[in-house]
Design a protein around this motif. Structure first.
Motif, PDB file in Angstrom:
ATOM      1  N   GLU A   1     -74.909 -44.977  20.469  1.00 36.66           N
ATOM      2  CA  GLU A   1     -74.715 -46.358  20.050  1.00 36.66           C
ATOM      3  C   GLU A   1     -73.221 -46.648  20.110  1.00 36.66           C
ATOM      4  N   LYS A   2     -72.879 -47.840  20.634  1.00 37.56           N
ATOM      5  CA  LYS A   2     -71.469 -48.225  20.688  1.00 37.56           C
ATOM      6  C   LYS A   2     -71.248 -49.394  19.737  1.00 37.56           C
ATOM      7  N   ILE A   3     -70.293 -49.239  18.851  1.00 42.07           N
ATOM      8  CA  ILE A   3     -69.999 -50.282  17.878  1.00 42.07           C
ATOM      9  C   ILE A   3     -68.555 -50.740  18.083  1.00 42.07           C
ATOM     10  N   ASP A   4     -68.418 -52.028  18.353  1.00 43.23           N
ATOM     11  CA  ASP A   4     -67.077 -52.619  18.561  1.00 43.23           C
ATOM     12  C   ASP A   4     -66.249 -51.870  19.605  1.00 43.23           C
ATOM     13  N   CYS A   5     -66.897 -51.489  20.660  1.00 46.40           N
ATOM     14  CA  CYS A   5     -66.197 -50.682  21.670  1.00 46.40           C
ATOM     15  C   CYS A   5     -65.595 -51.522  22.800  1.00 46.40           C
ATOM     16  N   ASP A   6     -66.130 -52.763  22.973  1.00 48.80           N
ATOM     17  CA  ASP A   6     -65.768 -53.523  24.168  1.00 48.80           C
ATOM     18  C   ASP A   6     -64.265 -53.725  24.338  1.00 48.80           C
ATOM     19  N   ASP A   7     -63.577 -54.039  23.238  1.00 47.89           N
ATOM     20  CA  ASP A   7     -62.129 -54.304  23.356  1.00 47.89           C
ATOM     21  C   ASP A   7     -61.314 -53.245  22.618  1.00 47.89           C
ATOM     22  N   ALA A   8     -61.965 -52.108  22.317  1.00 49.35           N
ATOM     23  CA  ALA A   8     -61.284 -51.122  21.468  1.00 49.35           C
ATOM     24  C   ALA A   8     -60.131 -50.439  22.200  1.00 49.35           C
ATOM     25  N   ASP A   9     -59.044 -50.237  21.457  1.00 54.39           N
ATOM     26  CA  ASP A   9     -57.922 -49.449  21.974  1.00 54.39           C
ATOM     27  C   ASP A   9     -58.059 -47.994  21.543  1.00 54.39           C
ATOM     28  N   TYR A  10     -58.710 -47.820  20.399  1.00 53.94           N
ATOM     29  CA  TYR A  10     -58.891 -46.479  19.841  1.00 53.94           C
ATOM     30  C   TYR A  10     -60.371 -46.272  19.524  1.00 53.94           C
ATOM     31  N   LEU A  11     -60.793 -45.042  19.713  1.00 51.94           N
ATOM     32  CA  LEU A  11     -62.222 -44.787  19.561  1.00 51.94           C
ATOM     33  C   LEU A  11     -62.489 -43.658  18.565  1.00 51.94           C
ATOM     34  N   LEU A  12     -63.355 -43.973  17.607  1.00 50.52           N
ATOM     35  CA  LEU A  12     -63.862 -42.918  16.732  1.00 50.52           C
ATOM     36  C   LEU A  12     -65.154 -42.386  17.352  1.00 50.52           C
ATOM     37  N   VAL A  13     -65.374 -41.095  17.247  1.00 52.36           N
ATOM     38  CA  VAL A  13     -66.635 -40.502  17.694  1.00 52.36           C
ATOM     39  C   VAL A  13     -67.222 -39.771  16.492  1.00 52.36           C
ATOM     40  N   ALA A  14     -68.400 -40.208  16.080  1.00 51.39           N
ATOM     41  CA  ALA A  14     -69.016 -39.595  14.898  1.00 51.39           C
ATOM     42  C   ALA A  14     -70.518 -39.754  14.977  1.00 51.39           C
ATOM     43  N   TYR A  15     -71.234 -38.798  14.380  1.00 47.90           N
ATOM     44  CA  TYR A  15     -72.706 -38.861  14.376  1.00 47.90           C
ATOM     45  C   TYR A  15     -73.213 -38.755  12.945  1.00 47.90           C
TER      46      TYR A  15
ATOM     47  N   GLY B   1     -57.034 -56.344  11.820  1.00 47.56           N
ATOM     48  CA  GLY B   1     -56.619 -56.694  13.173  1.00 47.56           C
ATOM     49  C   GLY B   1     -56.435 -55.505  14.100  1.00 47.56           C
ATOM     50  N   LYS B   2     -56.924 -54.347  13.682  1.00 47.14           N
ATOM     51  CA  LYS B   2     -56.767 -53.164  14.533  1.00 47.14           C
ATOM     52  C   LYS B   2     -58.015 -52.948  15.367  1.00 47.14           C
ATOM     53  N   LYS B   3     -57.790 -52.755  16.656  1.00 47.76           N
ATOM     54  CA  LYS B   3     -58.927 -52.686  17.582  1.00 47.76           C
ATOM     55  C   LYS B   3     -59.489 -51.263  17.677  1.00 47.76           C
ATOM     56  N   ILE B   4     -60.325 -50.969  16.700  1.00 48.55           N
ATOM     57  CA  ILE B   4     -60.960 -49.651  16.639  1.00 48.55           C
ATOM     58  C   ILE B   4     -62.445 -49.799  16.977  1.00 48.55           C
ATOM     59  N   GLY B   5     -62.986 -48.858  17.733  1.00 45.07           N
ATOM     60  CA  GLY B   5     -64.419 -48.842  18.016  1.00 45.07           C
ATOM     61  C   GLY B   5     -65.031 -47.509  17.592  1.00 45.07           C
ATOM     62  N   LEU B   6     -66.348 -47.462  17.642  1.00 49.06           N
ATOM     63  CA  LEU B   6     -67.066 -46.230  17.248  1.00 49.06           C
ATOM     64  C   LEU B   6     -68.135 -45.914  18.279  1.00 49.06           C
ATOM     65  N   LEU B   7     -68.106 -44.707  18.765  1.00 46.27           N
ATOM     66  CA  LEU B   7     -69.224 -44.248  19.593  1.00 46.27           C
ATOM     67  C   LEU B   7     -70.019 -43.247  18.767  1.00 46.27           C
TER      68      LEU B   7
END
Lengths: 74, 260, 356
Positions: free
Chosen positions: C243-257, C275-281
């Motif tokens: 599942e990708k959450i807020d990934c489209d414009d993310a500069d930084y990516l968290l990976v967690a299950y 205002g920080k562009k963080i996403g989660l995979l």
């Protein structure tokens, strides 16, 4: 009284020459062959075929199930 | 009478059951495993239950029993056959399920599975081959190795003080209410073979009654492990093993034969 | 009409198992997953569907009951928690080697050893790298909610039967113990037809005997068997889920299950509000692992951080996936303690934003 006459057929190539049949034959029919089979075993055979009564004792104790027994009543 | 006249199909009185496969048995010459395999398959043939029989072969000399028996079988981890049998029988109560275990398997590493399957009264047959040694791994001491008996890990003889004494797990499980039929047999002579076959038949027939475990122990030889000829090993077995592991019924129809 | 219930994760697994038409459950009590068998026993599944539930004498016995029964082609499962799953590893290796379908639920607790009964994700290596002996893989599903605890039972069996391979639900004490709303799946029929090409239900005249085994004394055959297994594991990659959450414009990516992904989801919300562009995979399958997707993401983000309830296990697979393209950090809690969204956020601010 009817007399039973028997005979056995040994699957020579499967016989491992363990001699369990020989010692359990009540009529001393079975002996071990001088020659060996493909695996090097002295296989069982009817040394004294005239003695065989077809009692099946050899076959039931044969661990490898290599003996087939035939019997006729006379 | 000419032999050719005797050797005719209509005169045949004994032949290897077709439920034994064509594969040559992997056992040493004179080993009782082959006879016990064949008796089980003869019973399955005579009862006409090939399509309803499932066997379990765990680790030990009989690990590839499935190469020799023409029935559906599962291989099991060392000692775990009664657990596999439980899983199968609980889900297929109408099938005949049996395990085929050696002494190291059933009485050492699989003690817990054995005792608890017996205690739950699983409606299965357990065939237990006791030759007092670990045959497959090369003749090490087993839980059933006799006092003073030599093996590769008791080269000076089993010393009960340091190694523990041999024990009779068959008598132990007979005490449990979950066992319905418990007996001890041998297959080294024609008479014992015929009795052993009756016990195997009983163990299968009992599964129709749903009254618990039927366990048949076979005291057998391991001529390679004992370092004897097959016939010498059978004589030694009669003189030594049978004294500690006596032949006969231990529990019949849920009742102990001797005692309470 | 939807059937909604408020349940613990462990109870959801149990109810879903009955509804998935599972034929047999064999288990042994251990905290924090004992509710699975307790719930099943209370439900009288033998009356509801004919499902067999049996308390075994040990985890060793329960996995071997599963092994035996799985060979007959029925749907069978077990559940346990970390120390119990360690005991099962021998059986799991046999089941994988013999190519049997079954479901194993691990409600992970902190270790090593007897450890703690608090939640942990420290069994990642054991689950995805093959915890027992030999070259084998499981199908590993990582639920992040009570709903997924329920949904992954049926999914687990579907994949297990598709590949004839053991599947594992890798949960933890947090997901297992917490209560949430769950939409219950519809009741399925128990399977009545069995694939006679491999099941041991008794040899009939119309087929050869079937043998369930992992043994091949002939090295050539064992070699072939291993190659076939590896091919199968490779083919499982088509069923990777994430599942990708807020990934489209993310500069930084968290990976967690799993539970850690839930915590990270909150962290993402908090970071975004700043205002920080963080996403989660969030991998839903840990094996197969979403390596291809992470590799793709590594071309777009500046850095990644694996957040786990462990000293750093999944992070290794993230690093392998991105192959040095971006820095991959790890943040985690060990020993049964749980990080808060704030803990993760300050780590994010320090490593991601502060570090760049």
């Amino acid at each position: 009284m009817a007399k039973a006459i028997g005979a056995i057929v040994v699957d020579v190539e499967r016989c491992k020459g363990c001699q369990v049949c020989r010692v359990n034959c009540p009529t001393m029919t079975i002996g071990m062959a001088e020659e060996v089979n493909g695996k090097g075993y002295h296989y069982a055979y009817m040394e004294n075929p005239e003695n065989c009564t077809g009692c099946t004792n050899c076959a039931v104790v044969c661990p490898d199930g290599v003996i087939t027994v035939y019997r006729v009543k006379q | 009478m000419d032999i050719k006249q005797i050797i005719k199909e209509e005169n045949q009185v004994y032949r290897r059951t077709p439920l034994m496969t064509e594969a040559t048995l992997s056992y040493c010459p004179g080993c009782g495993h082959g006879t016990i395999h064949r008796l089980i398959m003869e019973v399955v043939e005579e009862m006409g239950i090939q399509s309803d029989t499932i066997g379990i072969a765990p680790v030990g000399c009989a690990v590839i029993a499935y190469d020799f028996m023409d029935i559906d079988m599962s291989q099991a981890a060392h000692g775990r056959a009664p657990a596999l049998a439980t899983g199968i029988k609980r889900l297929w109560p109408e099938k005949y399920v049996f395990t085929y275990q050696g002494d190291g398997d059933l009485a050492a590493i699989g003690t817990a599975e054995t005792i608890h399957a017996c205690n739950r009264g699983e409606n299965i047959a357990i065939f237990f081959v006791n030759n007092g040694i670990y045959g497959m791994t090369g003749g090490q001491m087993a839980p059933t190795t006799l006092e003073g008996m030599k093996s590769s890990t008791s080269p000076y003889g089993r010393n009960s003080e340091t190694m523990g004494p041999p024990y009779k797990i068959t008598e132990m499980v007979a005490q449990l209410p979950g066992t319905y039929y418990v007996a001890r047999h041998a297959v080294h002579k024609p008479g014992p073979v015929r009795k052993a076959k009756k016990a195997i038949r009983q163990a299968f027939e009992n599964q129709k009654l749903n009254k618990g475990v039927s366990l048949v122990e076979f005291v057998s030889n391991c001529n390679s492990g004992w370092k004897m000829t097959p016939n010498d090993s059978n004589i030694w077995m009669e003189e030594n093993m049978f004294k500690f592991y006596p032949m006969g019924d231990i529990k019949v129809e849920g009742k102990l034969v001797n005692g309470d | 009409m939807k059937e909604i219930a408020l349940m613990k994760g462990n109870e959801a697994v149990a109810e879903a198992a009955i509804r998935a038409g599972v034929d047999g459950y064999f288990g042994y009590p251990i905290t924090p997953q004992s509710e699975v068998m307790e719930y099943l026993m209370l439900q009288r599944p033998e009356e509801r569907t004919g499902m067999v539930v049996l308390q075994a004498e040990s985890e060793v016995a329960s996995i071997n009951m599963v092994y035996g029964a799985a060979g007959t082609g029925k749907k069978v499962m077990t559940s346990s928690s970390s120390p119990g799953i360690s005991l099962m590893q021998e059986g799991i290796s046999y089941i994988a080697g013999a190519e049997l379908p079954c479901l194993i639920v691990n409600v992970v607790r902190g270790g090593p050893g007897l450890g703690t009964i608090q939640p942990s994700q420290a069994d990642y290596f054991q689950s995805v790298k093959g915890g027992g002996h030999g070259d084998y893989r499981l199908i590993v599903l990582a639920p992040a909610s009570v709903q997924e605890m329920a949904d992954f039972v049926d999914l687990g069996f579907e994949l297990a039967f598709k590949y004839r391979n053991p599947a594992m639900i890798l949960s933890d004490g947090l997901i297992g113990q917490m209560m949430e709303k769950v939409e219950l799946p519809p009741q399925k029929e128990r399977v009545k037809e069995f694939d006679q090409s491999w099941v041991i239900t008794g040899k009939t005249q119309d087929r050869e005997r079937n043998i369930i085994t992992s043994l091949n004394l002939d090295p050539d055959l064992q070699y072939e068997h291993n190659l076939k297994l590896q091919e199968k594991y490779k083919s499982m990659e088509q069923d990777v889920m994430f599942e990708k959450i807020d990934c489209d414009d993310a500069d930084y990516l968290l990976v967690a299950y799993g539970s850690s992904a839930r915590i990270c989801q909150k962290t993402v919300d908090m970071a975004r509000s700043k205002g920080k562009k963080i996403g989660l995979l969030r991998p839903k399958t840990l094996d197969p692992f979403p390596s291809a997707e992470l590799a793709k993401m590594s071309r777009r983000v500046k850095a990644m951080m694996a957040v786990e309830l462990s000293a750093g296990q999944m992070v290794e697979d993230v690093r392998l996936a991105v192959n040095g393209k971006v820095p991959v950090y790890h943040y985690g809690m060990v020993g049964g303690k749980i990080h808060s969204p704030d803990d993760v956020l300050s780590e994010v601010e320090d490593k991601f934003i502060g570090g760049y």
